[in-house]
Design a protein around this motif. Sequence first.
Motif, short mmCIF file in Angstrom:
data_model
loop_
_atom_site.label_atom_id
_atom_site.label_comp_id
_atom_site.label_asym_id
_atom_site.label_seq_id
_atom_site.Cartn_x
_atom_site.Cartn_y
_atom_site.Cartn_z
N GLN A 233 2.11 0.38 9.70
CA GLN A 233 2.22 1.14 8.45
C GLN A 233 2.74 0.27 7.31
OE1 GLN A 233 4.41 4.40 10.61
NE2 GLN A 233 3.56 5.58 8.91
N VAL A 234 3.67 -0.62 7.62
CA VAL A 234 4.20 -1.53 6.60
C VAL A 234 3.07 -2.41 6.08
CG1 VAL A 234 5.75 -3.49 6.19
CG2 VAL A 234 6.57 -1.49 7.46
N SER A 235 2.22 -2.87 6.99
CA SER A 235 1.09 -3.70 6.59
C SER A 235 0.18 -2.95 5.61
CB SER A 235 0.31 -4.13 7.83
OG SER A 235 -0.77 -4.95 7.46
N LEU A 236 -0.04 -1.66 5.85
CA LEU A 236 -0.85 -0.85 4.93
C LEU A 236 -0.24 -0.80 3.53
CD1 LEU A 236 -1.81 2.27 7.09
CD2 LEU A 236 -3.35 0.50 6.23
N PHE B 56 4.01 5.18 -0.19
CA PHE B 56 4.56 6.05 0.85
C PHE B 56 3.44 6.89 1.45
CE2 PHE B 56 8.64 5.33 -1.26
CZ PHE B 56 9.57 5.41 -0.25
N LYS B 57 2.63 7.50 0.59
CA LYS B 57 1.53 8.35 1.04
C LYS B 57 0.43 7.53 1.69
CE LYS B 57 2.32 12.09 -2.19
NZ LYS B 57 1.85 12.82 -3.36
N LYS B 58 0.06 6.39 1.08
CA LYS B 58 -1.01 5.55 1.62
C LYS B 58 -0.69 5.07 3.03
CE LYS B 58 -4.12 5.21 -1.66
NZ LYS B 58 -5.51 5.58 -1.44
N ALA B 59 0.59 4.74 3.29
CA ALA B 59 0.98 4.19 4.58
C ALA B 59 1.50 5.26 5.55
CB ALA B 59 2.04 3.12 4.39
N GLY B 60 1.68 6.49 5.08
CA GLY B 60 2.12 7.57 5.96
C GLY B 60 3.62 7.59 6.21
N THR C 99 -0.94 -3.70 0.82
CA THR C 99 -2.21 -3.79 0.09
C THR C 99 -1.94 -3.70 -1.41
OG1 THR C 99 -3.36 -2.75 1.92
CG2 THR C 99 -4.45 -2.66 -0.21
N GLU C 100 -2.73 -4.40 -2.18
CA GLU C 100 -2.56 -4.40 -3.63
C GLU C 100 -3.22 -3.15 -4.24
OE1 GLU C 100 -3.54 -7.61 -6.98
OE2 GLU C 100 -2.94 -8.45 -5.05
N TYR C 101 -2.42 -2.12 -4.44
CA TYR C 101 -2.89 -0.88 -5.03
C TYR C 101 -2.70 -0.91 -6.54
CZ TYR C 101 -2.78 0.96 -0.26
OH TYR C 101 -2.98 1.16 1.09
N ALA C 102 -3.43 -0.07 -7.23
CA ALA C 102 -3.28 0.05 -8.68
C ALA C 102 -1.88 0.59 -9.01
CB ALA C 102 -4.35 0.98 -9.24
#
Length: 162
Positions: free
Chosen positions: A95-98, A110-114, A101-104
């Motif tokens: 989850q930390v790896s998620l 928190f939501k993207k990685a759960g 990622t370079e998000y806008a």
Amino acid sequence: MLTIDPKEIPVSQMHQYLLGAVGPRPIAFASTLDEQGRPNLSPFSFFNVFSANPPILIFSPARRGRDNTVKHTYNNVKATGEVVINVVNYNMVQQVSLSSTEYAEGVNEFKKAGFTMLRSEVVRPFRVKEAPVQFECRINEIVELGEEGGAGNLVICEVLKM
């Protein structure tokens, strides 16, 4: 034995040598808020404990080598002066790896990685509920180590609540 002159190799290669030579490294899973109050969450492997009295942690969101930009975390700590450093354990690694990622700007990692956002007691940024240890911190100082890609920025944090 390999001998390396940092001035004779690309920054990206030097970065990999440094990461490989100093390990294992703890990960600072930094939670911040931007000026609009939007949460941000990002891991940093240039991190450690540096003092017990006062309790000081330092992490370094470096400038990107490819385009010399900085991460949202860096902009957020400069703007707000607060961060929560969450400790990463093995159960959280994927989850930390998620979240790396370079998000806008404004995307909630928190939501993207759960991960679960847990309200802090002393600072505004959220804690990561799943983290075994969370440090609520005030930023004491930011030391910019350079202006080119790969340059670190030491974020010196005083632990207000653990």
